[in-house]
Scaffold this active site. Structure first.
Site, PDB file in Angstrom:
ATOM      1  N   GLN A 250      -2.855  10.147   0.511  1.00  9.41           N
ATOM      2  CA  GLN A 250      -1.476  10.529   0.849  1.00  9.41           C
ATOM      3  C   GLN A 250      -0.838  11.585  -0.053  1.00  9.41           C
ATOM      4  O   GLN A 250      -0.196  12.522   0.430  1.00  9.41           O
ATOM      5  CB  GLN A 250      -0.581   9.280   0.857  1.00  9.41           C
ATOM      6  CG  GLN A 250       0.827   9.571   1.313  1.00  9.41           C
ATOM      7  CD  GLN A 250       1.779   8.393   1.275  1.00  9.41           C
ATOM      8  OE1 GLN A 250       2.973   8.560   1.362  1.00  9.41           O
ATOM      9  NE2 GLN A 250       1.273   7.182   1.154  1.00  9.41           N
TER      10      GLN A 250
ATOM     11  N   ASP B  34       3.379   8.604  -3.952  1.00  8.01           N
ATOM     12  CA  ASP B  34       2.483   9.518  -3.240  1.00  8.01           C
ATOM     13  C   ASP B  34       3.241  10.711  -2.653  1.00  8.01           C
ATOM     14  O   ASP B  34       3.058  11.850  -3.067  1.00  8.01           O
ATOM     15  CB  ASP B  34       1.784   8.773  -2.098  1.00  8.01           C
ATOM     16  CG  ASP B  34       0.626   7.915  -2.595  1.00  8.01           C
ATOM     17  OD1 ASP B  34       0.161   8.161  -3.718  1.00  8.01           O
ATOM     18  OD2 ASP B  34       0.199   7.010  -1.872  1.00  8.01           O
TER      19      ASP B  34
ATOM     20  N   GLY C 180      25.445   4.572  -9.012  1.00 10.19           N
ATOM     21  CA  GLY C 180      26.308   5.698  -9.354  1.00 10.19           C
ATOM     22  C   GLY C 180      27.644   5.184  -9.865  1.00 10.19           C
ATOM     23  O   GLY C 180      27.795   3.993 -10.155  1.00 10.19           O
ATOM     24  N   GLY C 181      28.620   6.047  -9.934  1.00 14.55           N
ATOM     25  CA  GLY C 181      29.928   5.662 -10.474  1.00 14.55           C
ATOM     26  C   GLY C 181      30.793   4.907  -9.464  1.00 14.55           C
ATOM     27  O   GLY C 181      31.833   4.370  -9.830  1.00 14.55           O
TER      28      GLY C 181
ATOM     29  N   GLU D 211      -0.213   4.530  -4.911  1.00 13.95           N
ATOM     30  CA  GLU D 211       1.247   4.497  -4.797  1.00 13.95           C
ATOM     31  C   GLU D 211       1.945   3.457  -5.692  1.00 13.95           C
ATOM     32  O   GLU D 211       2.752   3.790  -6.543  1.00 13.95           O
ATOM     33  CB  GLU D 211       1.609   4.230  -3.321  1.00 13.95           C
ATOM     34  CG  GLU D 211       3.048   3.917  -3.026  1.00 13.95           C
ATOM     35  CD  GLU D 211       3.961   5.111  -3.221  1.00 13.95           C
ATOM     36  OE1 GLU D 211       3.639   6.194  -2.736  1.00 13.95           O
ATOM     37  OE2 GLU D 211       5.017   4.937  -3.859  1.00 13.95           O
TER      38      GLU D 211
HETATM   39  N1  COA Z   1     -18.546  16.348  -0.569  1.00 10.84           N
HETATM   40  C1  COA Z   1     -19.182  15.573  -1.460  1.00 10.84           C
HETATM   41  N2  COA Z   1     -18.547  14.702  -2.256  1.00 10.84           N
HETATM   42  C2  COA Z   1     -17.206  14.624  -2.109  1.00 10.84           C
HETATM   43  C3  COA Z   1     -16.484  15.408  -1.200  1.00 10.84           C
HETATM   44  C4  COA Z   1     -17.218  16.303  -0.408  1.00 10.84           C
HETATM   45  N3  COA Z   1     -16.619  17.083   0.469  1.00 10.84           N
HETATM   46  N4  COA Z   1     -15.184  15.107  -1.308  1.00 10.84           N
HETATM   47  C5  COA Z   1     -15.088  14.158  -2.243  1.00 10.84           C
HETATM   48  N5  COA Z   1     -16.307  13.871  -2.738  1.00 10.84           N
HETATM   49  C6  COA Z   1     -16.646  12.928  -3.789  1.00 10.84           C
HETATM   50  C7  COA Z   1     -16.098  13.397  -5.121  1.00 10.84           C
HETATM   51  O1  COA Z   1     -16.928  14.367  -5.686  1.00 10.84           O
HETATM   52  C8  COA Z   1     -16.053  12.103  -5.878  1.00 10.84           C
HETATM   53  O2  COA Z   1     -17.346  11.764  -6.335  1.00 10.84           O
HETATM   54  P1  COA Z   1     -17.706  11.393  -7.889  1.00 10.84           P
HETATM   55  O3  COA Z   1     -16.601  10.535  -8.391  1.00 10.84           O
HETATM   56  O4  COA Z   1     -19.009  10.677  -7.737  1.00 10.84           O
HETATM   57  O5  COA Z   1     -17.813  12.630  -8.646  1.00 10.84           O
HETATM   58  C9  COA Z   1     -15.640  11.138  -4.779  1.00 10.84           C
HETATM   59  O6  COA Z   1     -16.002  11.707  -3.545  1.00 10.84           O
HETATM   60  C10 COA Z   1     -14.130  10.969  -4.685  1.00 10.84           C
HETATM   61  O7  COA Z   1     -13.742  10.308  -5.754  1.00 10.84           O
HETATM   62  P2  COA Z   1     -12.238   9.811  -5.940  1.00 10.84           P
HETATM   63  O8  COA Z   1     -11.262  10.897  -5.695  1.00 10.84           O
HETATM   64  O9  COA Z   1     -12.171   9.211  -7.290  1.00 10.84           O
HETATM   65  O10 COA Z   1     -12.063   8.778  -4.753  1.00 10.84           O
HETATM   66  P3  COA Z   1     -11.788   7.204  -4.807  1.00 10.84           P
HETATM   67  O11 COA Z   1     -11.752   6.775  -3.395  1.00 10.84           O
HETATM   68  O12 COA Z   1     -12.731   6.505  -5.703  1.00 10.84           O
HETATM   69  O13 COA Z   1     -10.330   7.086  -5.451  1.00 10.84           O
HETATM   70  C11 COA Z   1      -8.009   7.635  -5.641  1.00 10.84           C
HETATM   71  C12 COA Z   1      -9.196   7.374  -4.700  1.00 10.84           C
HETATM   72  C13 COA Z   1      -6.835   8.032  -4.761  1.00 10.84           C
HETATM   73  C14 COA Z   1      -7.673   6.364  -6.408  1.00 10.84           C
HETATM   74  C15 COA Z   1      -8.370   8.771  -6.616  1.00 10.84           C
HETATM   75  O14 COA Z   1      -8.773   9.888  -5.866  1.00 10.84           O
HETATM   76  C16 COA Z   1      -7.244   9.166  -7.537  1.00 10.84           C
HETATM   77  O15 COA Z   1      -6.919   8.482  -8.496  1.00 10.84           O
HETATM   78  N6  COA Z   1      -6.620  10.334  -7.277  1.00 10.84           N
HETATM   79  C17 COA Z   1      -5.594  10.881  -8.104  1.00 10.84           C
HETATM   80  C18 COA Z   1      -4.295  10.190  -7.909  1.00 10.84           C
HETATM   81  C19 COA Z   1      -3.860  10.159  -6.477  1.00 10.84           C
HETATM   82  O16 COA Z   1      -3.736  11.163  -5.824  1.00 10.84           O
HETATM   83  N7  COA Z   1      -3.550   8.954  -6.004  1.00 10.84           N
HETATM   84  C20 COA Z   1      -2.854   8.755  -4.771  1.00 10.84           C
HETATM   85  C21 COA Z   1      -3.699   8.762  -3.614  1.00 10.84           C
HETATM   86  S1  COA Z   1      -2.631   8.573  -2.237  1.00 10.84           S
END
Ligand code: COA
Length: 491
Positions: free
Chosen positions: A80, A231, A310-311, A202
């Site tokens: 998101q 988010d 607020g106030g 979030e």
């Molecule tokens: N091709 C190949 N690999 C891909 C890819 C693609 N097109 N797109 C994503 N990936 C891989 C990434 O390289 C990563 O792999 P690695 O960790 O082995 O290097 C993986 O997919 C994605 O990892 P990540 O973003 O950590 O996903 P997650 O599902 O484990 O975690 C979150 C999700 C949201 C918790 C995390 O992305 C995060 O903390 N993001 C930052 C904060 C954020 O935006 N949070 C709010 C989300 S609404």
């Protein structure tokens, strides 16, 4: 009458002016349009006076393109926080190329599914106006395509877990070397510090940003709020950072990194509570109803229930039908300048002169009783009647609108805040259009793309791959779904 000499001088002058006009410096705007800056003489002075801007357009309002026309976004976002940001940029006219993992895509495509086999509303409502390309970013051929995209685009936006972009080989150093003009924008859960490596969703951000500790009722646990301030709130902050960086790039010619941590974004939205934290050192927070109830404050800002923050004191009050309708309530603000009108409406004209009620300070210790009395009146009216009666005399009130009422509200449809779009696999659905209305950049909301819908179009038309090369890329597995077993593992 002009003499031959003066005529000659005028012709020479005109020729010089023409030459000066020809000797122009070209300048790239945030988009792809080229603005010609005159390099000499009067024209140069005029250009300086105009701050280097072209002449004001004479086109009809809304017919001069869109605010971010020409800006190309390499959209590496998911879930998101990132997609909210890039959807807003796309609403403003940017060409948003969403890169997704072949066969899998943004995880939200399949989350909270309501229509079997179709992209979820979670995905469709956050990815309108974008194009989708599938690329395996870890495949050598995929890396090559990404490098072309980096050269081709103005902004890369990502919200992967910490370090994921680097692990793909897309470090800031690499991107900056490949395209020094590229802006690289990231959403992370936390900024540099003890929690920088944490993954964040979030509600974690709502808690870590201070919002949850101040939301809810004093005698209950902390509460998260339905509005996605962690988010979508952070996405909005990042969009602002990107647009600012694009503007700065017009002067510097180079890109930069833009980072917004969700904790910081939430704190920015909860800044009035940090205000209250500091006020606590100087005495009780008199506008909180707990003060009027004689309950002492602790060391930290308490949960304020429905206090206004607020106030001007406020509270949520029952309206007619509250027994069966969970949303038959109104917010009611006892704004000081309209106190007299409030007293008249609720049938307490004597409160206007009673020293216990006549001034804001006198009212503070008895707010609970005041709101209970007002509620006796609001319970005799529907929330919309309260709205009509109070607004006629400038008393600020607000009906508690359910999502059903919002979805059906004609005025929101009319302004394009709630929009119905058609989708090839799920049919018609409602989405939230651009909440920002601009007189010269009109948003046209389009449906979200299917997974990889624009892969070939982008490879061919944008990146210049030939048909034979595209066939070769397909065969390499860089843009196509992995085998079934591997796909299940990836999901
Ligand atoms: N091709 C190949 N690999 C891909 C890819 C693609 N097109 N797109 C994503 N990936 C891989 C990434 O390289 C990563 O792999 P690695 O960790 O082995 O290097 C993986 O997919 C994605 O990892 P990540 O973003 O950590 O996903 P997650 O599902 O484990 O975690 C979150 C999700 C949201 C918790 C995390 O992305 C995060 O903390 N993001 C930052 C904060 C954020 O935006 N949070 C709010 C989300 S609404």
């Amino acid at each position: 009458m002009a003499t031959r000499k003066t005529q000659k001088r005028a012709t020479a002058k005109a020729a010089m002016k023409k030459a000066a006009m020809k000797k122009t410096a070209t300048k790239r705007t945030a988009g792809r349009k080229v603005v010609k800056l005159a390099a000499g003489g009067k024209a140069k002075r005029a250009a300086v006076r105009a701050n280097g801007l072209p002449k004001p357009s004479t086109k009809a309002w809304g017919k001069a393109g869109k605010a971010l026309d020409g800006v190309r976004i390499l959209d590496f976002t998911h879930v998101q926080a990132g997609p909210t940001c890039t959807q807003l940029l796309a609403y403003m006219g940017a060409d948003c190329i969403k890169v997704e993992r072949p066969g899998v895509g943004d995880i939200t495509r399949g989350q909270l599914r309501d229509v079997k086999g179709a992209d979820s509303l979670y995905f469709t409502m956050l990815n309108g106006n974008k194009r989708s390309i599938t690329i395996d970013s870890k495949h050598p051929k995929g890396k090559e395509i990404l490098n072309r995209l980096i050269k081709h685009c103005d902004v890369l936006v990502e919200n992967f877990g910490p370090g994921a972009l680097d692990r793909m080989g897309l470090t800031w150093e690499h991107i900056h070397k490949t395209n020094p003009r590229m802006i690289v924008a990231s959403v992370k859960g936390f900024g540099p510090g003890p929690y920088e490596d944490c993954k964040v969703y979030e509600n974690v951000a709502q808690c870590a940003g201070g919002a949850a500790s101040t939301t809810g009722f004093r005698d209950g646990p902390p509460l998260v709020t339905g509005a996605q301030i962690g988010d979508s709130g952070t996405g909005l902050h990042v969009a602002f950072g990107i647009v600012s960086a694009l503007y700065q790039r017009v002067r510097t010619g180079r890109g930069q990194r833009v980072l917004c941590a969700m904790q910081d974004g939430v704190l920015n939205l909860a800044r009035v509570k940090l205000r209250d934290q500091q006020r606590l050192a100087h005495g009780p927070l008199t506008e909180y109803s707990q003060h009027g109830e004689g309950i002492p404050f602790g060391e930290a800002v308490p949960r304020g229930g429905n206090d206004s923050g607020g106030g001007q004191p406020g509270w949520i009050l029952k309206c007619k039908g509250w027994e069966s309708d969970p949303n038959a309530y109104t917010y009611f603000i006892t704004q000081a300048p309209v106190w007299g009108a409030i007293c008249d409406i609720i049938g307490k004209p004597e409160w206007k002169t009673d020293p216990d009620y006549a001034t804001p300070n006198a009212r503070l210790p008895r707010l609970r009783h005041i709101f209970d009395t007002i509620e006796q009146w609001t319970m005799t009216k529907t929330k919309f009647e309260v709205m009509d009666i109070c607004n006629a005399v400038d008393i600020p009130v607000g009906p508690i609108l359910s999502m059903r009422e919002i979805a059906e509200e004609p005025s929101l449809r009319k302004t394009g805040t709630v929009v119905e779009v058609d989708h090839p696999t799920r049919g018609k659905y409602l989405t939230v259009g651009n909440p920002i209305k601009m007189s010269d950049s009109i948003t046209e909301v389009r449906r979200s793309p299917l997974l990889g819908e624009h892969t070939e179009e982008i490879l061919g038309k944008e990146l210049g791959y030939s048909k034979a090369e595209i066939a070769e890329i397909k065969a390499s597995g860089a843009i196509t779904a992995p085998e079934k077993g591997a796909r299940a593992e990836a999901a």
